[in-house]
Design an enzyme around this catalytic site. Structure first.
Site, PDB file in Angstrom:
ATOM      1  N   LYS A  80       0.817  -0.967  -0.123  1.00 45.70           N
ATOM      2  CA  LYS A  80       0.254  -0.056  -0.322  1.00 45.70           C
ATOM      3  C   LYS A  80       0.765   1.095  -0.227  1.00 45.70           C
ATOM      4  O   LYS A  80       0.462   2.161  -0.904  1.00 45.70           O
ATOM      5  CB  LYS A  80      -0.946  -0.020   1.280  1.00 45.70           C
ATOM      6  CG  LYS A  80      -2.079  -0.968   0.792  1.00 45.70           C
ATOM      7  CD  LYS A  80      -2.724  -1.403   1.993  1.00 45.70           C
ATOM      8  CE  LYS A  80      -4.064  -2.882   2.701  1.00 45.70           C
ATOM      9  NZ  LYS A  80      -4.853  -2.503   3.752  1.00 45.70           N
ATOM     10  N   GLN A 124      -4.554  -1.625   9.717  1.00 46.56           N
ATOM     11  CA  GLN A 124      -4.309  -2.743   8.780  1.00 46.56           C
ATOM     12  C   GLN A 124      -4.597  -4.187  10.220  1.00 46.56           C
ATOM     13  O   GLN A 124      -5.079  -4.365  11.117  1.00 46.56           O
ATOM     14  CB  GLN A 124      -2.607  -3.528   9.051  1.00 46.56           C
ATOM     15  CG  GLN A 124      -2.521  -4.048   7.963  1.00 46.56           C
ATOM     16  CD  GLN A 124      -3.144  -4.361   6.518  1.00 46.56           C
ATOM     17  OE1 GLN A 124      -3.433  -3.578   5.711  1.00 46.56           O
ATOM     18  NE2 GLN A 124      -3.985  -5.468   5.972  1.00 46.56           N
ATOM     19  N   ASP A 147     -10.600   2.725   4.164  1.00 48.70           N
ATOM     20  CA  ASP A 147     -10.338   1.292   4.329  1.00 48.70           C
ATOM     21  C   ASP A 147     -12.186   1.501   4.092  1.00 48.70           C
ATOM     22  O   ASP A 147     -12.492   0.360   3.615  1.00 48.70           O
ATOM     23  CB  ASP A 147     -10.086   0.798   5.581  1.00 48.70           C
ATOM     24  CG  ASP A 147      -8.615   0.354   5.355  1.00 48.70           C
ATOM     25  OD1 ASP A 147      -8.394  -0.044   4.289  1.00 48.70           O
ATOM     26  OD2 ASP A 147      -8.204  -0.208   6.201  1.00 48.70           O
TER      27      ASP A 147
END
Length: 325
Positions: A80, A124, A147
């Site tokens: 990412k 994460q 997200d």
């Protein structure tokens, strides 16, 4: 009149498929290259970032929180942040040990929420067992939640309102749109019910085009999952014009379950040991070799939804930066 012939991408090359005649096709499926589509989106993101900066705005910045030493999580975060760098998005990763308390983690998130330099923020997953993932996801400011896991963003998604859409569902929807796969009035089977993938995909695909969030698909969506009896799953799959496999079950969707001309999007990422080589390799939830002989479109694993997911996360980061202006 060839107006009904749609171009799609297969390993970077333009192909056409007569969509109105798909049920009668006997050709092998067009393999949709998620890698190539991701490159298209990346070029668009780079232009957006350059435009923002040229207008005198701060460069979009992605803040990442990584907890623990999980190798897969470290790899995902590295991918990412590397993608962000390539696209002109700055980023930083804050690492905390797996022993970090939930209170300490929430305090860190609050600090990053209040940091005006952070455009987008993600933690994460998965997290250690002693930390409540839902509490952590809800602690991220909704406007920075790239997200799309915050309860506000999920709620808006279900209400067809503008929101941060989770990256993997957004990737599936983008693949369907850019491949020219028709959705209006079509039957869709989503095999998978996770709150971060299967459910949001179903929400996107059934959306009314006339609602606030543009790009609705007006499909008739059925949700199945790993507990759906095999016979029932086959019955539902055989009716589907589009199958989205996202249950995390290797080989869940086989050729006998797919009708001629269907589009099959494989979201599954399963690590298995190859019996011939002994090496670990990635496979999806779909029997790729068998299904491609019946489907009109199919995504591979790897090289399908995965690369698109990272690109959609970057797109969310730029959107967060724009929304903060």
């Amino acid at each position: 009149d060839l107006s009904w012939v749609r171009p799609v991408l297969c390993c970077g090359h333009a192909h056409t498929r007569t969509l109105h005649c798909l049920p009668f096709s006997r050709r092998a499926a067009v393999v949709i290259s998620g890698t190539e589509l991701a490159r298209q989106i990346q070029r668009e993101i780079q232009r957006d970032v350059e435009e923002l900066v040229a207008q005198g705005n701060m460069r979009p910045h992605l803040g990442v929180v990584l907890v623990g030493e999980d190798p897969a999580s470290r790899t995902y975060v590295k991918n990412k942040t590397r993608a962000a760098s390539i696209l002109g998005i700055s980023s930083d990763t804050v690492v905390r040990p797996s022993s970090v308390s939930q209170e300490e983690l929430l305090e860190l998130i609050d600090k990053m929420n209040r940091d005006w330099r952070v455009s987008g923020l993600l933690v994460q997953l998965p997290l250690p067992e002693h930390i409540n993932e839902r509490a952590v996801c809800n602690a991220i400011a909704p406007e920075k939640d790239v997200d799309g896991f915050h309860i506000v963003n999920i709620g808006k998604l279900c209400l067809d309102q503008r929101s941060m859409v989770p990256a993997t569902p957004a990737a599936v929807w983008e693949i369907i749109k850019r491949a020219g796969i028709e959705t209006v009035g079509k039957n869709v089977l989503v095999a998978g019910r996770s709150k971060n993938v299967g459910m949001p995909i179903a929400m996107l695909l059934h959306t009314d085009r006339n609602h606030e969030r543009s790009g609705g698909s007006d499909a008739t969506v059925t949700i199945a999952h790993r507990c759906t009896p095999r016979g029932q799953l086959k019955e539902l799959a055989c009716l589907a014009d589009i199958i989205v496999a996202a249950a995390g079950v290797p080989g869940l969707i086989t050729a006998d379950m797919v009708k001629e001309g269907a589009a099959v999007i494989d979201v599954g990422i399963n690590r298995i040991q190859d019996p011939k080589t002994g090496k670990v390799r990635l496979i999806g939830d779909v029997d790729f070799d068998g299904v491609k002989e019946k489907a009109a479109f199919i995504t591979p694993v790897p090289g399908g939804v995965g690369p698109m997911t990272v690109s959609m996360l970057m797109k969310n980061t730029v959107a967060a930066a724009r929304n903060a202006l």
